[in-house]
Design a protein around this motif. Structure first.
Motif, mmCIF file in Angstrom:
data_model
loop_
_atom_site.group_PDB
_atom_site.id
_atom_site.type_symbol
_atom_site.label_atom_id
_atom_site.label_comp_id
_atom_site.label_asym_id
_atom_site.label_seq_id
_atom_site.Cartn_x
_atom_site.Cartn_y
_atom_site.Cartn_z
ATOM 1 N N LEU A 1 11.911 14.438 35.102
ATOM 2 C CA LEU A 1 10.683 15.019 34.555
ATOM 3 C C LEU A 1 10.763 15.170 33.035
ATOM 4 O O LEU A 1 9.773 14.944 32.329
ATOM 5 C CB LEU A 1 10.421 16.385 35.198
ATOM 6 N N GLY A 2 11.937 15.549 32.551
ATOM 7 C CA GLY A 2 12.112 15.712 31.101
ATOM 8 C C GLY A 2 11.887 14.408 30.354
ATOM 9 O O GLY A 2 11.307 14.393 29.264
ATOM 10 N N ARG A 3 12.340 13.313 30.943
ATOM 11 C CA ARG A 3 12.153 12.007 30.312
ATOM 12 C C ARG A 3 10.669 11.645 30.260
ATOM 13 O O ARG A 3 10.196 11.095 29.266
ATOM 14 C CB ARG A 3 12.955 10.958 31.081
ATOM 15 N N TYR A 4 9.937 11.975 31.322
ATOM 16 C CA TYR A 4 8.498 11.693 31.313
ATOM 17 C C TYR A 4 7.768 12.554 30.284
ATOM 18 O O TYR A 4 6.874 12.076 29.574
ATOM 19 C CB TYR A 4 7.907 11.918 32.712
ATOM 20 N N ILE A 5 8.134 13.830 30.205
ATOM 21 C CA ILE A 5 7.531 14.712 29.194
ATOM 22 C C ILE A 5 7.819 14.176 27.795
ATOM 23 O O ILE A 5 6.941 14.130 26.923
ATOM 24 C CB ILE A 5 8.082 16.149 29.327
ATOM 25 N N ARG B 1 3.190 13.598 38.826
ATOM 26 C CA ARG B 1 2.512 12.502 39.528
ATOM 27 C C ARG B 1 3.187 11.168 39.220
ATOM 28 O O ARG B 1 3.441 10.353 40.109
ATOM 29 C CB ARG B 1 1.050 12.417 39.095
ATOM 30 N N GLN B 2 3.466 10.945 37.928
ATOM 31 C CA GLN B 2 4.057 9.678 37.511
ATOM 32 C C GLN B 2 5.501 9.531 37.996
ATOM 33 O O GLN B 2 5.975 8.428 38.265
ATOM 34 C CB GLN B 2 4.041 9.578 35.968
ATOM 35 N N ALA B 3 6.199 10.662 38.127
ATOM 36 C CA ALA B 3 7.626 10.635 38.458
ATOM 37 C C ALA B 3 7.902 10.775 39.948
ATOM 38 O O ALA B 3 9.075 10.779 40.363
ATOM 39 C CB ALA B 3 8.350 11.750 37.698
ATOM 40 N N LYS B 4 6.859 10.884 40.767
ATOM 41 C CA LYS B 4 7.014 11.185 42.189
ATOM 42 C C LYS B 4 8.006 10.249 42.885
ATOM 43 O O LYS B 4 8.953 10.691 43.543
ATOM 44 C CB LYS B 4 5.660 11.119 42.885
ATOM 45 N N LEU B 5 7.798 8.954 42.750
ATOM 46 C CA LEU B 5 8.650 7.982 43.441
ATOM 47 C C LEU B 5 10.099 8.100 42.975
ATOM 48 O O LEU B 5 11.027 8.100 43.806
ATOM 49 C CB LEU B 5 8.132 6.566 43.203
ATOM 50 N N GLU B 6 10.293 8.223 41.683
ATOM 51 C CA GLU B 6 11.653 8.315 41.138
ATOM 52 C C GLU B 6 12.342 9.595 41.617
ATOM 53 O O GLU B 6 13.536 9.585 41.953
ATOM 54 C CB GLU B 6 11.580 8.279 39.615
ATOM 55 N N MET B 7 11.596 10.694 41.659
ATOM 56 C CA MET B 7 12.174 11.956 42.133
ATOM 57 C C MET B 7 12.523 11.881 43.617
ATOM 58 O O MET B 7 13.574 12.375 44.042
ATOM 59 C CB MET B 7 11.202 13.106 41.863
ATOM 60 N N ASN B 8 11.649 11.264 44.404
ATOM 61 C CA ASN B 8 11.920 11.144 45.835
ATOM 62 C C ASN B 8 13.142 10.268 46.101
ATOM 63 O O ASN B 8 13.944 10.558 46.995
ATOM 64 C CB ASN B 8 10.700 10.580 46.559
ATOM 65 N N ASN B 9 13.284 9.208 45.323
ATOM 66 C CA ASN B 9 14.468 8.356 45.468
ATOM 67 C C ASN B 9 15.740 9.123 45.120
ATOM 68 O O ASN B 9 16.776 8.971 45.776
ATOM 69 C CB ASN B 9 14.336 7.126 44.575
ATOM 70 N N ALA B 10 15.654 9.951 44.080
ATOM 71 C CA ALA B 10 16.808 10.764 43.686
ATOM 72 C C ALA B 10 17.155 11.763 44.787
ATOM 73 O O ALA B 10 18.331 12.009 45.089
ATOM 74 C CB ALA B 10 16.512 11.498 42.372
ATOM 75 N N PHE B 11 16.131 12.341 45.407
ATOM 76 C CA PHE B 11 16.351 13.283 46.502
ATOM 77 C C PHE B 11 17.049 12.601 47.677
ATOM 78 O O PHE B 11 18.038 13.111 48.218
ATOM 79 C CB PHE B 11 15.011 13.864 46.961
ATOM 80 N N LEU B 12 16.537 11.442 48.075
ATOM 81 C CA LEU B 12 17.127 10.723 49.207
ATOM 82 C C LEU B 12 18.567 10.315 48.910
ATOM 83 O O LEU B 12 19.434 10.362 49.795
ATOM 84 C CB LEU B 12 16.283 9.493 49.530
ATOM 85 N N LYS B 13 18.841 9.919 47.679
ATOM 86 C CA LYS B 13 20.191 9.526 47.294
ATOM 87 C C LYS B 13 21.147 10.708 47.400
ATOM 88 O O LYS B 13 22.264 10.592 47.905
ATOM 89 C CB LYS B 13 20.182 8.978 45.864
#
Length: 389
Positions: A198-202, A355-367
């Protein structure tokens, strides 16, 4: 002995095919400089090659046999001496065109015939002083650059040490919290990843926050400290499967301020940036953008972006993870709850990044969840009937 005497004084080379002109110039400079002479361009080049180490200036006539002054200038320029030895051109041509050509080829000054001793002496003296000043300044810059480079390298080493120390502190904190509540340990690792994303997106979408990658990295590391105060919360409250009473919730809320007390005790062994971010995140990650959070009731941009990032990451992970008091929501359900304001009010800019980071965050969670399963499997042994579902 003659050579030592020549090198011990400031030496100038006079190049002119007229012996009379050379004699006039020698008379002007005899009391202040050691004089070398050349009566043509080729001889001048040979003299420059032999005497370049101790030449202070070259007085160069333009019109000479075999090689004129401009040709000599070209040769001197090839060996990059014009920046080290000032060349003063001698000419009877007072036209602007000739003077312009002289300066274009890198001469320090121009002397016109017939010679006016005071002007000639002043021009040569000034040209030498300028070169010496430039050389001294370059030496100082070189010396300072070396010193600054050495200091920078030392600071880099110190920063690496501090970074390792901070990473070690975070690791130990995670171990402490894991010892208390295994799920929280994995929670801290996921929060780190979420804040980093999220910080990178901000940083990229909203430059007005002035974030750098270094700051984002520090925020992500410091976010692991957000729940350190929970080690002071009694098990009967921390691990309670049901809804907390009003009094129990007040105790739970105190983990923000109690955590700050713990972080303050670590201030002597933490880097200043890490300490400040850790303290702020720990105290304010439950503040809400509309002012309905705790412990200080901060509102809007009074809440630091670091605390806002951690707050959203904390809520999202809590929703999609299983807790003693609830089952895990699906990622889509949890995403909708946050975006629709069901979990409190968040900064609209942060929601846009979410919203923009959703997919990346979910992938990080699954990992991280996969790593969690692997660690738990290793902890219980390959041959055990352990099932983490």
């Amino acid at each position: 002995m003659a050579e030592e005497r020549t090198e011990s004084k400031t030496t100038i080379l006079i190049v002119d095919d007229s012996e009379i002109n050379r004699d006039v110039l020698k008379e002007i400079f005899k009391d202040d400089y050691t004089i070398l002479e050349a009566d043509n361009g080729k001889a001048a080049i040979d003299m420059v090659v032999k005497s370049r180490a101790f030449l202070a200036a070259i007085l160069l006539d333009i019109n000479m046999p075999e090689m004129d002054g401009f040709a000599v200038l070209t040769e001197i320029g090839k060996v990059k001496l014009l920046d080290k030895i000032p060349v003063i051109m001698i000419t009877s041509d007072t036209s602007a065109e000739t003077e312009r050509r002289c300066y274009e080829q890198g001469v320090a000054d121009v002397i016109c015939k017939p010679f006016e001793p005071l002007i000639v002496k002043q021009k040569v003296s000034r040209s030498i002083e300028l070169i010496l000043s430039k050389r001294h300044l370059e030496e100082q810059i070189t010396s300072q650059t070396k010193l600054l480079r050495a200091q920078y390298q030392q600071l880099q080493k110190q920063q690496e040490i501090l970074k390792k120390n901070n990473a070690l502190i975070v690791e130990k904190i995670c171990t402490i919290v894991e010892f208390r509540n295994l799920e929280s340990g994995y929670h801290l690792r996921r929060i780190h990843d979420f804040v980093s994303i999220l910080g990178r997106y901000i940083m990229n979408m909203y430059p007005e926050y002035g974030l750098t990658q270094y700051q984002v990295d520090v925020m992500a590391d410091a976010s692991a400290m957000h729940d350190i105060g929970k080690i002071t919360v009694p098990d009967t409250i921390l691990l309670k499967p049901g809804r907390l009473t009003r009094d129990e919730f007040e105790v739970m809320k105190s983990h923000t301020t109690r955590g700050c007390d713990i972080i303050r005790m670590l201030s002597d062994i933490q880097d200043k940036d890490y300490f400040e971010y850790s303290y702020d995140i720990c105290r304010h990650h439950h503040e809400k953008y509309d002012g309905n959070g705790y412990p200080d009731g901060l509102k809007g941009e009074d809440i630091s972006i670091a605390a806002q990032l951690t707050g959203l990451a904390d809520v999202y992970d809590a929703l999609i993870s299983e807790r003693v008091y609830k089952a895990a929501y699906s990622m889509d359900k949890a995403f909708g709850m946050i975006v629709n304001g069901e979990c409190g009010v968040f900064n609209p800019k942060l929601i846009n990044c979410f919203r923009q980071a959703k997919l990346e965050m979910n992938n990080a969670f699954l990992k991280t969840k996969m790593k969690e399963k692997e660690e738990l499997k290793a902890l219980h042994g390959e041959d055990d009937d352990y099932d983490d579902d």
